[in-house]
Design a protein around this motif. Structure first.
Motif, short mmCIF file in Angstrom:
data_model
loop_
_atom_site.label_atom_id
_atom_site.label_comp_id
_atom_site.label_asym_id
_atom_site.label_seq_id
_atom_site.Cartn_x
_atom_site.Cartn_y
_atom_site.Cartn_z
N GLN A 30 7.99 -15.43 -30.31
CA GLN A 30 6.55 -15.33 -30.03
C GLN A 30 5.81 -15.07 -31.33
O GLN A 30 6.19 -14.21 -32.11
CB GLN A 30 6.31 -14.18 -29.05
CG GLN A 30 4.89 -14.09 -28.51
CD GLN A 30 4.83 -13.22 -27.26
OE1 GLN A 30 5.69 -13.29 -26.38
NE2 GLN A 30 3.81 -12.39 -27.16
N THR A 31 4.74 -15.85 -31.58
CA THR A 31 3.95 -15.71 -32.80
C THR A 31 2.50 -15.46 -32.44
O THR A 31 1.87 -16.25 -31.74
CB THR A 31 4.04 -16.98 -33.68
OG1 THR A 31 5.41 -17.25 -33.97
CG2 THR A 31 3.26 -16.80 -34.97
N ASP A 32 1.97 -14.34 -32.93
CA ASP A 32 0.61 -13.91 -32.61
C ASP A 32 -0.28 -14.06 -33.84
O ASP A 32 -0.05 -13.41 -34.86
CB ASP A 32 0.63 -12.46 -32.13
CG ASP A 32 -0.75 -11.93 -31.77
OD1 ASP A 32 -1.68 -12.74 -31.63
OD2 ASP A 32 -0.88 -10.70 -31.63
N PHE A 33 -1.29 -14.92 -33.76
CA PHE A 33 -2.26 -15.05 -34.85
C PHE A 33 -3.41 -14.06 -34.67
O PHE A 33 -4.21 -13.90 -35.58
CB PHE A 33 -2.82 -16.47 -34.90
CG PHE A 33 -1.87 -17.48 -35.44
CD1 PHE A 33 -1.88 -17.83 -36.78
CD2 PHE A 33 -0.95 -18.09 -34.61
CE1 PHE A 33 -0.99 -18.77 -37.28
CE2 PHE A 33 -0.07 -19.04 -35.09
CZ PHE A 33 -0.08 -19.37 -36.43
N GLY A 34 -3.52 -13.46 -33.48
CA GLY A 34 -4.46 -12.39 -33.30
C GLY A 34 -5.58 -12.60 -32.31
O GLY A 34 -6.15 -11.63 -31.82
#
Length: 206
Positions: free
Chosen positions: A141-145
């Motif tokens: 999981q990748t969170d850019f915000g």
């Protein structure tokens, strides 16, 4: 329910009647939407998308693999089908095959902790089982915000994976392109990593 549907055509645009007898194929999953199709190096077809998990009521990643004649590949997952749950509503949009035959599926899903959507990625072994060498549970999981929707993934010549989509920019109040590159080798001789390959924001070449 919605189902996965495929049609195959001859070079002149007519239906290929050798494909599932009438050129048209329908596979029942559970409220499924197909969004990406690739042909593997061995000629098999892989269709990726999302559908409802009847046990949870949420959307999950879904993969189906077919033989060249349109029949389900019984050696893949459960009777040719694979479903992967990240925990909430998850939508898969793009699939790519790495050089060693592993399949990487990209999409997005809801992050309960932040209340936003994040990039989601999972990887499968050639038999459809989860490749737990990716982030220990095959789910990354990748969170850019600020609410990130992933729509496409490609593999570069150097084996790195590039995921693209869009996300909300709180400074401008509009959505911007969002790109992430991952250092994920496709050889058993390498150490599998889930790290994002950080690159300069103004880079013209990676």
């Amino acid at each position: 329910n919605h189902n996965f549907k495929i049609a195959r055509y001859l070079a002149d645009g007519s239906l290929d009647l050798t494909f599932d007898h009438d050129g048209k194929l329908q596979t029942e999953f559970s409220g499924s939407y197909a969004r990406s199709l690739i042909q593997q190096a061995d000629g098999k077809l892989v269709v990726a998308g999302s559908g409802v998990n009847p046990l949870t009521g949420n959307d999950d990643f879904q993969l189906v693999r077919y033989l060249a004649d349109g029949s389900l590949d019984a050696t893949f997952g459960y009777a040719g089908k694979v479903q992967t749950d990240f925990g909430f509503d998850d939508s898969a949009f793009s699939v790519v095959q790495q050089g060693d035959g592993r399949l990487v599926l990209l999409g997005f899903g809801f992050n309960l902790a932040t209340g936003n959507y994040d990039f989601l990625m999972t990887r499968y072994l050639t038999d459809g089982s989860l490749d737990t060498s990716l982030d220990h549970d095959a789910k990354l999981q990748t969170d850019f915000g600020n609410g990130d929707i992933a729509t496409s993934i490609v593999q570069q010549a150097n084996g790195k994976l590039v995921a693209a989509g869009y996300g909300f920019n709180p400074v401008t109040g509009v959505e911007d392109f969002v790109v992430a590159r991952y250092d994920m080798p496709d050889s058993d001789d390498d150490t599998y990593r889930d790290s994002i390959d950080l690159f300069p924001q103004d880079a013209t070449e990676w």
